[in-house]
Design an enzyme around this catalytic site. Structure first.
Site, PDB file in Angstrom:
ATOM      1  N   HIS A   1       0.829  -1.201   0.000  1.00 53.01           N
ATOM      2  CA  HIS A   1       0.000   0.000   0.000  1.00 53.01           C
ATOM      3  C   HIS A   1       0.867   1.257   0.000  1.00 53.01           C
ATOM      4  O   HIS A   1       2.080   1.214   0.171  1.00 53.01           O
ATOM      5  CB  HIS A   1      -0.987   0.021   1.177  1.00 53.01           C
ATOM      6  CG  HIS A   1      -0.381   0.255   2.527  1.00 53.01           C
ATOM      7  ND1 HIS A   1      -1.131   0.430   3.662  1.00 53.01           N
ATOM      8  CD2 HIS A   1       0.901   0.328   2.945  1.00 53.01           C
ATOM      9  CE1 HIS A   1      -0.355   0.614   4.699  1.00 53.01           C
ATOM     10  NE2 HIS A   1       0.880   0.558   4.297  1.00 53.01           N
TER      11      HIS A   1
ATOM     12  N   CYS B   1       5.430   6.112   4.900  1.00 52.49           N
ATOM     13  CA  CYS B   1       4.303   5.364   4.325  1.00 52.49           C
ATOM     14  C   CYS B   1       3.754   6.030   3.072  1.00 52.49           C
ATOM     15  O   CYS B   1       2.926   5.459   2.370  1.00 52.49           O
ATOM     16  CB  CYS B   1       3.192   5.198   5.357  1.00 52.49           C
ATOM     17  SG  CYS B   1       3.639   4.023   6.641  1.00 52.49           S
TER      18      CYS B   1
ATOM     19  N   HIS C   1       4.982   0.198  -0.355  1.00 54.45           N
ATOM     20  CA  HIS C   1       5.726  -0.768   0.464  1.00 54.45           C
ATOM     21  C   HIS C   1       4.743  -1.825   0.927  1.00 54.45           C
ATOM     22  O   HIS C   1       3.535  -1.673   0.756  1.00 54.45           O
ATOM     23  CB  HIS C   1       6.368  -0.060   1.668  1.00 54.45           C
ATOM     24  CG  HIS C   1       5.368   0.555   2.579  1.00 54.45           C
ATOM     25  ND1 HIS C   1       4.797   1.779   2.345  1.00 54.45           N
ATOM     26  CD2 HIS C   1       4.770   0.092   3.694  1.00 54.45           C
ATOM     27  CE1 HIS C   1       3.918   2.055   3.287  1.00 54.45           C
ATOM     28  NE2 HIS C   1       3.874   1.030   4.121  1.00 54.45           N
TER      29      HIS C   1
ATOM     30  N   HIS D   1       3.379  -5.072   3.792  1.00 52.79           N
ATOM     31  CA  HIS D   1       3.300  -5.549   5.170  1.00 52.79           C
ATOM     32  C   HIS D   1       2.884  -7.016   5.188  1.00 52.79           C
ATOM     33  O   HIS D   1       2.139  -7.462   4.308  1.00 52.79           O
ATOM     34  CB  HIS D   1       2.251  -4.768   5.963  1.00 52.79           C
ATOM     35  CG  HIS D   1       2.599  -3.342   6.190  1.00 52.79           C
ATOM     36  ND1 HIS D   1       3.577  -2.947   7.076  1.00 52.79           N
ATOM     37  CD2 HIS D   1       2.115  -2.201   5.636  1.00 52.79           C
ATOM     38  CE1 HIS D   1       3.666  -1.625   7.070  1.00 52.79           C
ATOM     39  NE2 HIS D   1       2.800  -1.140   6.194  1.00 52.79           N
TER      40      HIS D   1
ATOM     41  N   ASP E   1      -4.553 -10.771  -0.654  1.00 53.78           N
ATOM     42  CA  ASP E   1      -3.238 -11.398  -0.492  1.00 53.78           C
ATOM     43  C   ASP E   1      -2.381 -11.199  -1.746  1.00 53.78           C
ATOM     44  O   ASP E   1      -2.817 -11.480  -2.860  1.00 53.78           O
ATOM     45  CB  ASP E   1      -3.406 -12.895  -0.204  1.00 53.78           C
ATOM     46  CG  ASP E   1      -2.106 -13.526   0.276  1.00 53.78           C
ATOM     47  OD1 ASP E   1      -1.235 -12.802   0.808  1.00 53.78           O
ATOM     48  OD2 ASP E   1      -1.957 -14.752   0.115  1.00 53.78           O
ATOM     49  N   HIS E   2      -1.170 -10.691  -1.557  1.00 56.06           N
ATOM     50  CA  HIS E   2      -0.238 -10.386  -2.639  1.00 56.06           C
ATOM     51  C   HIS E   2      -0.820  -9.368  -3.618  1.00 56.06           C
ATOM     52  O   HIS E   2      -0.592  -9.434  -4.824  1.00 56.06           O
ATOM     53  CB  HIS E   2       0.235 -11.662  -3.355  1.00 56.06           C
ATOM     54  CG  HIS E   2       1.171 -12.478  -2.520  1.00 56.06           C
ATOM     55  ND1 HIS E   2       0.731 -13.282  -1.493  1.00 56.06           N
ATOM     56  CD2 HIS E   2       2.520 -12.570  -2.524  1.00 56.06           C
ATOM     57  CE1 HIS E   2       1.776 -13.856  -0.913  1.00 56.06           C
ATOM     58  NE2 HIS E   2       2.879 -13.431  -1.509  1.00 56.06           N
TER      59      HIS E   2
ATOM     60  N   GLU F   1      -0.712  -4.824  11.591  1.00 53.99           N
ATOM     61  CA  GLU F   1       0.012  -4.392  10.399  1.00 53.99           C
ATOM     62  C   GLU F   1       1.488  -4.744  10.530  1.00 53.99           C
ATOM     63  O   GLU F   1       2.140  -5.125   9.566  1.00 53.99           O
ATOM     64  CB  GLU F   1      -0.158  -2.890  10.182  1.00 53.99           C
ATOM     65  CG  GLU F   1       0.395  -2.420   8.842  1.00 53.99           C
ATOM     66  CD  GLU F   1       0.303  -0.917   8.697  1.00 53.99           C
ATOM     67  OE1 GLU F   1      -0.415  -0.460   7.805  1.00 53.99           O
ATOM     68  OE2 GLU F   1       0.954  -0.200   9.486  1.00 53.99           O
TER      69      GLU F   1
HETATM   70 NI    NI Z   1       2.462   0.759   5.613  1.00 53.72          NI
END
Ligand code: NI
Length: 139
Positions: free
Chosen positions: A14, A33, A39, A41, A79-80, A128
């Site tokens: 995100h 962020c 990036h 998580h 996911d992914h 997160e």
């Molecule tokens: Ni983040």
């Protein structure tokens, strides 16, 4: 009443930013962020449901059924994936953990209510990172 919890792991990318703000303001509010390339998580999602014990099965709800609902309504979509561009139900949202947890709640609650009316969605906790987590409880 008894509460049971199942945990799920998934990875998503995100970027936190507002397109109507300039780079400097985004950077000052969202920090790293807001990096333009985004990036990722490794999230953990804990879903808790509460209900009466079914004495025939010894369960309040079959965990397999809970797993299927969460996998189909949430994990399969995120996911992914990149939360800013790939996920229809996150479109237009700033993908903070708070907003993400709120949307996940909406995705799960109505389906659970239909498929397992004996239980209520009690709480979800979305981790997160090892340090940051958000909790949403039924009101
Ligand atoms: Ni983040």
């Amino acid at each position: 009443m008894i509460t049971i919890t199942r945990a799920f792991q998934f990875c998503s990318g995100h970027r936190l930013y507002r397109p109507d703000w300039d780079e400097e303001r985004n950077r000052s509010v969202f920090g790293l962020c807001s990096n333009p390339a985004g990036h990722g998580h490794n999230y953990t999602l804990e879903v808790s449901v509460t209900g009466p014990l079914d004495h025939e099965t010894g369960m309040i709800m079959n965990l397999r059924q809970l797993k299927e609902v969460v996998k189909e309504k949430v994990i399969a979509d995120v996911d992914h994936k990149n939360l800013n561009v790939d996920v229809a139900w996150m479109k237009g949202a700033i993908p903070t953990t708070e907003v993400f947890a709120d949307r996940i709640w909406q995705r799960i609650e109505s389906v659970l209510h239909k498929e397992a009316p004996q239980v209520i969605l009690e709480e979800i906790v979305l981790h997160e990172t090892a340090s940051n987590r958000v909790r949403k409880r039924r009101s």
